[in-house]
Write a protein that holds these residues in place. Structure first.
Motif, short mmCIF file in Angstrom:
data_model
loop_
_atom_site.label_atom_id
_atom_site.label_comp_id
_atom_site.label_asym_id
_atom_site.label_seq_id
_atom_site.Cartn_x
_atom_site.Cartn_y
_atom_site.Cartn_z
N SER A 73 0.67 -1.27 -0.11
CA SER A 73 0.31 0.36 -0.66
C SER A 73 0.90 1.56 0.32
CB SER A 73 -0.99 0.24 1.28
OG SER A 73 -1.51 -1.02 0.78
N SER A 74 2.25 0.84 -0.18
CA SER A 74 3.05 2.22 0.47
C SER A 74 4.03 2.97 -0.46
CB SER A 74 4.27 1.67 1.32
OG SER A 74 4.14 1.48 2.38
N CYS A 75 3.51 1.87 -1.83
CA CYS A 75 3.83 2.56 -3.39
C CYS A 75 2.76 2.29 -3.70
CB CYS A 75 4.71 1.74 -4.29
SG CYS A 75 6.27 1.92 -3.34
N HIS A 76 1.66 1.02 -3.64
CA HIS A 76 0.36 1.18 -5.56
C HIS A 76 -0.75 1.99 -3.81
CE1 HIS A 76 2.43 -1.52 -7.67
NE2 HIS A 76 2.75 -2.24 -6.41
N GLY A 77 -0.84 2.37 -3.24
CA GLY A 77 -1.69 2.87 -3.05
C GLY A 77 -2.33 2.47 -1.89
N VAL A 78 -3.41 2.70 -0.72
CA VAL A 78 -3.56 2.18 1.36
C VAL A 78 -5.11 1.64 -0.07
CG1 VAL A 78 -5.39 2.89 3.01
CG2 VAL A 78 -2.85 4.67 2.37
N GLU A 79 -6.18 2.03 -1.60
CA GLU A 79 -7.18 1.46 -2.10
C GLU A 79 -6.86 1.16 -3.26
OE1 GLU A 79 -10.77 4.27 -1.21
OE2 GLU A 79 -9.68 4.54 0.80
N GLY A 80 -5.35 1.08 -3.67
CA GLY A 80 -4.93 0.13 -4.23
C GLY A 80 -4.88 1.60 -5.69
N GLU A 81 -5.37 2.97 -4.97
CA GLU A 81 -5.23 3.94 -6.03
C GLU A 81 -3.48 4.36 -7.00
OE1 GLU A 81 -4.56 5.99 -2.62
OE2 GLU A 81 -5.75 4.57 -2.74
N GLY A 82 -2.60 3.59 -6.40
CA GLY A 82 -1.47 4.04 -6.78
C GLY A 82 -0.57 5.15 -6.38
N SER A 83 0.48 5.19 -6.58
CA SER A 83 1.22 6.54 -6.66
C SER A 83 2.31 6.37 -7.60
CB SER A 83 1.51 7.27 -4.57
OG SER A 83 1.54 5.99 -3.94
N LEU A 84 3.47 5.39 -6.28
CA LEU A 84 4.69 5.60 -6.43
C LEU A 84 4.66 4.40 -7.41
CD1 LEU A 84 6.99 6.02 -3.81
CD2 LEU A 84 6.82 8.02 -4.94
N GLY A 85 4.13 3.51 -7.29
CA GLY A 85 3.30 2.27 -8.05
C GLY A 85 2.96 2.13 -8.64
N PRO A 86 1.98 1.35 -9.84
CA PRO A 86 1.27 1.00 -10.89
C PRO A 86 -0.28 1.29 -9.98
CG PRO A 86 2.95 -0.45 -11.56
CD PRO A 86 3.45 0.43 -10.27
N PRO A 87 -1.05 1.42 -10.26
CA PRO A 87 -2.58 1.56 -9.39
C PRO A 87 -3.06 -0.17 -9.67
CG PRO A 87 -2.92 2.56 -10.98
CD PRO A 87 -1.20 2.36 -11.27
N PHE A 88 -3.05 -0.73 -8.51
CA PHE A 88 -3.57 -2.13 -8.62
C PHE A 88 -5.60 -1.62 -9.23
CE2 PHE A 88 -1.24 -3.81 -4.68
CZ PHE A 88 -0.78 -3.53 -5.20
N VAL A 89 -6.43 -0.43 -8.80
CA VAL A 89 -7.23 -0.71 -9.48
C VAL A 89 -7.04 -0.46 -11.02
CG1 VAL A 89 -9.53 1.10 -9.83
CG2 VAL A 89 -8.21 1.55 -7.21
N GLY A 90 -8.07 -1.54 -11.75
CA GLY A 90 -7.69 -1.66 -12.73
C GLY A 90 -6.84 -2.56 -13.52
N LEU A 91 -6.07 -2.59 -13.04
CA LEU A 91 -4.52 -3.19 -13.93
C LEU A 91 -4.90 -4.78 -14.12
CD1 LEU A 91 -1.72 -3.47 -13.57
CD2 LEU A 91 -1.11 -4.86 -10.82
N TYR A 92 -6.00 -5.60 -13.02
CA TYR A 92 -5.99 -7.13 -13.19
C TYR A 92 -6.70 -7.05 -14.97
CZ TYR A 92 -6.81 -11.41 -13.33
OH TYR A 92 -6.41 -13.26 -13.68
N GLY A 93 -6.04 -7.65 -16.20
CA GLY A 93 -6.67 -7.92 -17.06
C GLY A 93 -5.72 -6.84 -17.96
N SER A 94 -5.83 -5.59 -17.38
CA SER A 94 -4.85 -4.52 -18.17
C SER A 94 -3.80 -5.46 -19.27
CB SER A 94 -5.20 -3.49 -17.50
OG SER A 94 -3.60 -3.44 -17.10
N THR A 95 -3.40 -4.30 -19.84
CA THR A 95 -2.16 -4.88 -21.05
C THR A 95 -0.68 -3.87 -20.54
OG1 THR A 95 -3.02 -5.08 -22.88
CG2 THR A 95 -0.93 -4.08 -22.39
N VAL A 96 0.12 -4.24 -19.68
CA VAL A 96 1.00 -3.57 -19.15
C VAL A 96 2.19 -3.60 -20.02
CG1 VAL A 96 2.93 -3.65 -17.00
CG2 VAL A 96 0.37 -4.50 -17.01
N THR A 97 2.29 -2.17 -20.41
CA THR A 97 4.03 -1.95 -20.71
C THR A 97 4.91 -1.85 -20.25
OG1 THR A 97 1.90 -0.75 -22.43
CG2 THR A 97 5.39 -0.29 -23.06
#
Length: 144
Positions: free
Chosen positions: A56-80
């Motif tokens: 949560s430090s990097c991916h956000g307390v609620e998965g919204e992201g900040s220093l790291g990619p957000p968890f929200v919307g990540l699954y099933g998406s295309t990552v570059t």
């Protein structure tokens, strides 16, 4: 020491208001927060693992992201990745990224993800959390 006992309901109400403000001001991800709504039991357990594990430090307390990619919307998406290659964020990709975070660097994020000491079971719960945060909201309407 004397205490004013003439207004206990008023004191209790003020104390409850201060406590409620404190919890919301901290931005915590308590079970009543927006991130927790709609999580499966496995996803809820993953959310509980994400915070003390440092996710949560990097991916956000609620998965919204900040220093790291957000968890929200990540699954099933295309990552570059930084090298221009891509991958679909499915269970296998997430498992590999959690277990071996230095293998591929996500484009746009400069800090490398640190290694974790999560068990296989904890990794699966974390994947369930990411999956739940990526699921479209339910479109069912409640029956009156």
């Amino acid at each position: 020491m004397s205490t004013n006992r003439s207004h206990p309901p008023l004191f209790a109400a003020a104390l409850a208001a201060v406590a409620a403000f404190g919890f919301t001001a901290c931005g915590g991800d308590s079970p009543g927060s927006s991130a927790a709504s709609g999580l499966s039991p496995e996803g809820e357990r993953g959310r509980e693992i994400a915070r003390p594990s440092g996710c949560s430090s990097c991916h956000g307390v609620e998965g919204e992201g900040s220093l790291g990619p957000p968890f929200v919307g990540l699954y099933g998406s295309t990552v570059t990745f930084a090298d221009g290659t891509t991958a679909v964020a499915d269970d296998a990709y997430l498992r590999e990224s959690i277990r071996n975070p230095g293998v591929r660097q996500v484009s746009g994020y400069q800090l490398p993800m640190p290694a974790s000491n999560l068990t296989d079971e904890e990794v699966e719960f974390l994947i369930a959390y990411i999956r739940d945060l990526s699921a479209p909201p339910s479109t069912t309407t409640p029956v009156p």
